[in-house]
Design a protein around this motif. Structure first.
Motif, PDB file in Angstrom:
ATOM      1  N   ILE A 239       1.822   9.352  -5.815  1.00  0.00           N
ATOM      2  CA  ILE A 239       2.301  10.699  -5.513  1.00  0.00           C
ATOM      3  C   ILE A 239       3.332  11.144  -6.547  1.00  0.00           C
ATOM      4  CG2 ILE A 239       3.672  12.043  -3.863  1.00  0.00           C
ATOM      5  CD1 ILE A 239       2.227  10.455  -1.631  1.00  0.00           C
TER       6      ILE A 239
ATOM      7  N   LEU B  41       1.006   4.106  -2.898  1.00  0.00           N
ATOM      8  CA  LEU B  41       0.781   5.513  -2.593  1.00  0.00           C
ATOM      9  C   LEU B  41       1.962   6.374  -3.045  1.00  0.00           C
ATOM     10  CD1 LEU B  41      -0.937   5.386   0.911  1.00  0.00           C
ATOM     11  CD2 LEU B  41      -1.943   6.052  -1.273  1.00  0.00           C
ATOM     12  N   ASN B  42       3.167   5.887  -2.821  1.00  0.00           N
ATOM     13  CA  ASN B  42       4.356   6.619  -3.283  1.00  0.00           C
ATOM     14  C   ASN B  42       4.368   6.749  -4.798  1.00  0.00           C
ATOM     15  OD1 ASN B  42       5.362   7.074  -0.734  1.00  0.00           O
ATOM     16  ND2 ASN B  42       6.673   5.258  -0.752  1.00  0.00           N
TER      17      ASN B  42
ATOM     18  N   ILE C 289       0.837  -1.202   0.000  1.00  0.00           N
ATOM     19  CA  ILE C 289       0.000   0.000   0.000  1.00  0.00           C
ATOM     20  C   ILE C 289       0.877   1.259   0.000  1.00  0.00           C
ATOM     21  CG2 ILE C 289      -1.637   1.336   1.382  1.00  0.00           C
ATOM     22  CD1 ILE C 289      -2.903  -1.346   2.180  1.00  0.00           C
TER      23      ILE C 289
END
Length: 142
Positions: A18, A14-15, A10
């Motif tokens: 981004i 998310l990284n 997860i």
């Protein structure tokens, strides 16, 4: 242990999201800058990326060739003082063809963002040029 791997997946996703959002934002900013009347604001970000890629190449050139130092010390066991000390510097061989190829590859890969931003710039300027020509034709028709 399964929770740890799910959490790491997860966080990785998310990284990635981004980073992708930052790239999309940079390209959107470049589109906006390239559509200005003056051509110079659109060239700022490609120039910054070019400078960053050149810094990567300079960093590689500066830190890839370093000599190894070896030190020999003779210590008096009773007093603990250094009786004899010798340092030798072993020089690395000069640049080879492989080093030059690595340098070229770093330059090429480091300039991918520069090429993308320059492509975006030229596409934006071309659309601006077409709009100006269309306005000019409309004025001539009147």
């Amino acid at each position: 242990m399964a929770f740890l791997s799910a959490a790491s997946i997860i966080v990785t996703l998310l990284n990635t999201l981004i980073i992708a959002a930052v790239f999309v934002g940079i390209i959107a900013l470049e589109v906006w800058l390239s559509r200005r009347k003056s051509r110079w604001p659109g060239l700022i970000m490609p120039a910054v990326m070019l400078v960053l890629s050149l810094l990567m190449v300079l960093g590689f050139a500066a830190f890839s060739r370093s000599g190894a130092t070896s030190t020999v010390q003779v210590v008096d066991e009773e007093t603990g003082e250094i009786v004899y000390q010798e340092q030798t510097l072993e020089a690395e061989p000069d640049w080879t063809l492989g080093d030059a190829a690595q340098l070229g590859l770093i330059l090429l890969i480091g300039n991918i963002p520069t090429f993308v931003l320059l492509g975006t710039y030229y596409i934006g300027r071309e659309k601006l040029r077409r709009e100006k020509l269309l306005q000019k034709m409309n004025i001539q028709d009147l």
